[in-house]
Design a protein around this motif. Sequence first.
Motif, PDB file in Angstrom:
ATOM      1  N   ILE A  24       0.992  -1.030   0.330  1.00  0.00           N
ATOM      2  CA  ILE A  24       0.540  -0.047   0.048  1.00  0.00           C
ATOM      3  C   ILE A  24       0.769   0.855  -0.082  1.00  0.00           C
ATOM      4  O   ILE A  24       1.751   1.018   1.001  1.00  0.00           O
ATOM      5  CB  ILE A  24      -1.050  -0.490   1.321  1.00  0.00           C
ATOM      6  N   LEU A  25       0.645   1.846  -0.837  1.00  0.00           N
ATOM      7  CA  LEU A  25       1.763   3.228  -1.039  1.00  0.00           C
ATOM      8  C   LEU A  25       0.766   4.693  -1.101  1.00  0.00           C
ATOM      9  O   LEU A  25      -0.353   4.599  -1.065  1.00  0.00           O
ATOM     10  CB  LEU A  25       2.348   3.451  -2.452  1.00  0.00           C
ATOM     11  N   GLU A  26       1.732   5.598   0.200  1.00  0.00           N
ATOM     12  CA  GLU A  26       0.664   6.558   0.743  1.00  0.00           C
ATOM     13  C   GLU A  26       2.353   8.117   0.369  1.00  0.00           C
ATOM     14  O   GLU A  26       3.064   7.808  -0.328  1.00  0.00           O
ATOM     15  CB  GLU A  26       1.241   6.699   1.875  1.00  0.00           C
ATOM     16  N   ARG A  27       1.435   9.313   0.066  1.00  0.00           N
ATOM     17  CA  ARG A  27       2.161  10.023  -0.389  1.00  0.00           C
ATOM     18  C   ARG A  27       2.425  11.481   0.424  1.00  0.00           C
ATOM     19  O   ARG A  27       1.070  11.879   1.031  1.00  0.00           O
ATOM     20  CB  ARG A  27       1.871  10.520  -2.033  1.00  0.00           C
ATOM     21  N   LEU A  28       3.466  12.156   1.000  1.00  0.00           N
ATOM     22  CA  LEU A  28       3.294  13.896   1.760  1.00  0.00           C
ATOM     23  C   LEU A  28       3.687  14.528   0.277  1.00  0.00           C
ATOM     24  O   LEU A  28       4.441  14.585   0.499  1.00  0.00           O
ATOM     25  CB  LEU A  28       3.567  12.948   2.747  1.00  0.00           C
ATOM     26  N   PHE A  29       2.631  15.510   0.955  1.00  0.00           N
ATOM     27  CA  PHE A  29       4.042  16.714   0.182  1.00  0.00           C
ATOM     28  C   PHE A  29       4.370  17.876   1.572  1.00  0.00           C
ATOM     29  O   PHE A  29       3.632  17.625   2.649  1.00  0.00           O
ATOM     30  CB  PHE A  29       2.568  17.651  -0.470  1.00  0.00           C
ATOM     31  N   TYR A  30       5.009  18.019   1.348  1.00  0.00           N
ATOM     32  CA  TYR A  30       5.964  19.023   2.606  1.00  0.00           C
ATOM     33  C   TYR A  30       5.034  19.933   2.963  1.00  0.00           C
ATOM     34  O   TYR A  30       5.236  20.562   4.840  1.00  0.00           O
ATOM     35  CB  TYR A  30       6.994  18.741   1.723  1.00  0.00           C
ATOM     36  N   LYS A  31       4.576  20.767   2.828  1.00  0.00           N
ATOM     37  CA  LYS A  31       3.725  22.151   2.935  1.00  0.00           C
ATOM     38  C   LYS A  31       2.058  21.501   3.289  1.00  0.00           C
ATOM     39  O   LYS A  31       1.057  22.288   3.984  1.00  0.00           O
ATOM     40  CB  LYS A  31       2.694  22.714   1.941  1.00  0.00           C
ATOM     41  N   SER A  32       1.871  19.966   3.696  1.00  0.00           N
ATOM     42  CA  SER A  32       0.719  19.263   3.865  1.00  0.00           C
ATOM     43  C   SER A  32       0.974  18.284   5.267  1.00  0.00           C
ATOM     44  O   SER A  32       2.210  17.881   5.436  1.00  0.00           O
ATOM     45  CB  SER A  32      -0.271  18.080   3.043  1.00  0.00           C
ATOM     46  N   GLU A  33      -0.266  18.258   6.416  1.00  0.00           N
ATOM     47  CA  GLU A  33       0.248  17.418   7.455  1.00  0.00           C
ATOM     48  C   GLU A  33      -0.839  16.097   6.743  1.00  0.00           C
ATOM     49  O   GLU A  33      -0.549  14.814   7.937  1.00  0.00           O
ATOM     50  CB  GLU A  33      -0.933  18.184   8.744  1.00  0.00           C
ATOM     51  N   THR A  34      -0.798  15.230   5.931  1.00  0.00           N
ATOM     52  CA  THR A  34      -2.064  13.737   5.440  1.00  0.00           C
ATOM     53  C   THR A  34      -1.616  13.423   4.508  1.00  0.00           C
ATOM     54  O   THR A  34      -1.311  14.155   3.458  1.00  0.00           O
ATOM     55  CB  THR A  34      -3.335  14.308   4.975  1.00  0.00           C
ATOM     56  N   TRP A  35      -0.613  12.444   5.202  1.00  0.00           N
ATOM     57  CA  TRP A  35      -0.964  11.147   4.092  1.00  0.00           C
ATOM     58  C   TRP A  35      -1.628  11.352   2.938  1.00  0.00           C
ATOM     59  O   TRP A  35      -2.908  10.743   3.196  1.00  0.00           O
ATOM     60  CB  TRP A  35      -0.521   9.778   5.304  1.00  0.00           C
ATOM     61  N   LEU A  36      -2.017  11.136   2.067  1.00  0.00           N
ATOM     62  CA  LEU A  36      -2.738  10.258   0.734  1.00  0.00           C
ATOM     63  C   LEU A  36      -2.350   9.227   0.284  1.00  0.00           C
ATOM     64  O   LEU A  36      -0.806   8.608   0.130  1.00  0.00           O
ATOM     65  CB  LEU A  36      -2.153  11.087  -0.644  1.00  0.00           C
ATOM     66  N   VAL A  37      -3.701   7.885   0.318  1.00  0.00           N
ATOM     67  CA  VAL A  37      -3.078   6.454  -0.671  1.00  0.00           C
ATOM     68  C   VAL A  37      -3.227   7.080  -1.284  1.00  0.00           C
ATOM     69  O   VAL A  37      -4.645   7.582  -2.654  1.00  0.00           O
ATOM     70  CB  VAL A  37      -4.436   6.028   0.883  1.00  0.00           C
ATOM     71  N   TRP A  38      -2.393   5.739  -2.489  1.00  0.00           N
ATOM     72  CA  TRP A  38      -3.481   5.755  -3.551  1.00  0.00           C
ATOM     73  C   TRP A  38      -3.870   4.649  -3.607  1.00  0.00           C
ATOM     74  O   TRP A  38      -4.373   3.426  -3.631  1.00  0.00           O
ATOM     75  CB  TRP A  38      -1.725   4.695  -4.373  1.00  0.00           C
ATOM     76  N   THR A  39      -5.100   5.126  -4.806  1.00  0.00           N
ATOM     77  CA  THR A  39      -6.236   3.975  -5.327  1.00  0.00           C
ATOM     78  C   THR A  39      -6.206   4.448  -6.535  1.00  0.00           C
ATOM     79  O   THR A  39      -5.705   4.876  -7.130  1.00  0.00           O
ATOM     80  CB  THR A  39      -7.584   5.080  -4.182  1.00  0.00           C
ATOM     81  N   GLU A  40      -8.104   3.726  -6.935  1.00  0.00           N
ATOM     82  CA  GLU A  40      -7.662   3.894  -8.824  1.00  0.00           C
ATOM     83  C   GLU A  40      -8.009   5.430  -8.654  1.00  0.00           C
ATOM     84  O   GLU A  40      -8.087   5.340 -10.322  1.00  0.00           O
ATOM     85  CB  GLU A  40      -9.074   3.116  -8.547  1.00  0.00           C
ATOM     86  N   SER A  41      -8.630   6.471  -8.094  1.00  0.00           N
ATOM     87  CA  SER A  41      -8.594   7.672  -8.577  1.00  0.00           C
ATOM     88  C   SER A  41      -7.675   8.662  -7.711  1.00  0.00           C
ATOM     89  O   SER A  41      -7.691   9.589  -8.157  1.00  0.00           O
ATOM     90  CB  SER A  41      -9.552   7.580  -7.888  1.00  0.00           C
ATOM     91  N   GLY A  42      -6.475   7.888  -7.941  1.00  0.00           N
ATOM     92  CA  GLY A  42      -4.940   8.207  -7.875  1.00  0.00           C
ATOM     93  C   GLY A  42      -4.886   8.968  -6.219  1.00  0.00           C
ATOM     94  O   GLY A  42      -5.114   7.543  -5.104  1.00  0.00           O
ATOM     95  N   PHE A  43      -4.370   9.076  -6.237  1.00  0.00           N
ATOM     96  CA  PHE A  43      -3.468   9.866  -4.320  1.00  0.00           C
ATOM     97  C   PHE A  43      -4.823  10.818  -3.618  1.00  0.00           C
ATOM     98  O   PHE A  43      -5.465  11.752  -4.225  1.00  0.00           O
ATOM     99  CB  PHE A  43      -2.516  10.750  -4.337  1.00  0.00           C
TER     100      PHE A  43
END
Length: 378
Positions: A24-43
């Motif tokens: 399961i892949l997750e991504r974080l942008f440095y200006k954000s506090e929330t990790w986004l998870v990869w789905t069929e609709s993107g992060f």
Amino acid sequence: MAISAESTNTRILVSLSGDGSPFILERLFYKSETWLVWTESGFVIPEESTEPLAVTGDFVDSFDLTNGLYQYRIHSAAIENPEFKDYEFTCWTKFGVPDAVGYSFNNYKVPEGEWGTIVTPDDCRYTFLWGTDFKATNGSMFTDEQIQWFIDAATREMERQLNITIKKRRIKCQDSVERHHLIKGTDYDDEETPYDFAYRKIQRYGMIPTKQRPILNVTRCTLINKGISDDVDLMPSTVLDKKNGIIKFLKRPFKPSDTWLGISEAISRYGAETWNNHLFYSVDYDAGFETSDDIPIDLRQMVGKMAAISLLNIIGDGLMSGFSSSSLSMDGVSESFSSTQSATSAYFGARIAVYQKEVQEYINANKYKFGFFRVGAL
């Protein structure tokens, strides 16, 4: 499993390695506090109804990328409610042409799962070396990786000069390593020998000064005897002076000269002949600062200047190597140019001298800030 990320002009390449199991892949942008998870609709932001899309093999991220820093993490798809220890993290990956990132720009934060860096390459480029070109006469650029190497070296040098620990380290006693078969780099970072036991010293002062400071926490403090395995756990009676690296005891050892009962209780466990010769303190503890965000701002500034000194010496030669002065004359018209560089003077010699003076004054004024002044006698 392991994960790494590398940026191109239009996307970020995420390399995954392991036994072939889905992640399961997750991504974080440095200006954000929330990790986004990869789905069929993107992060997307994870919710109760979110269905993560498992990833196998390498991954190419081109979804809604903007200029800035990104961090990725993975965990096994077989784990439904992962904890921190179940994740593997990448470092920050720079995409596009983001604004300068660093503590001096008030926009850097430590990547999750990492210790961080006391100053960033952008801090060196645009703050401590403001106005300095990092491109040599032959066209070579000084990379962020090269700058980071000097930052790490300056951090270690400042540790040595101040006799402190800056980057967090897990310290294990040799006794713990041998008993539990611990692996360096996985279970601990540094190994120490046991602390000697001296009855008169502990009875008078009731404390142990650790070899590294400041300390974050102590995980084990035991009185051990090399001859037998009957150890005494001292943790319930300890109080920590974290800044100075001192373990204080609320309950001191029995005094053998008090009473007959005191003598019996004091020596029965180990035997009188082993009272001072074979007793040791086995101490496991964490030293340094929890992350680079916790570094005092004055110490951060001095490490940045120490790194800048090394960079100025090298970059100066790259910009104008072996050049002192030149002159040109033609048909009565003359032109001359002279630099500050010579056989014994660097191109940025003035700034180097100022930085060296400031760093040395700071070291002299703060050398005993994290500990006591040590006095010996013969």
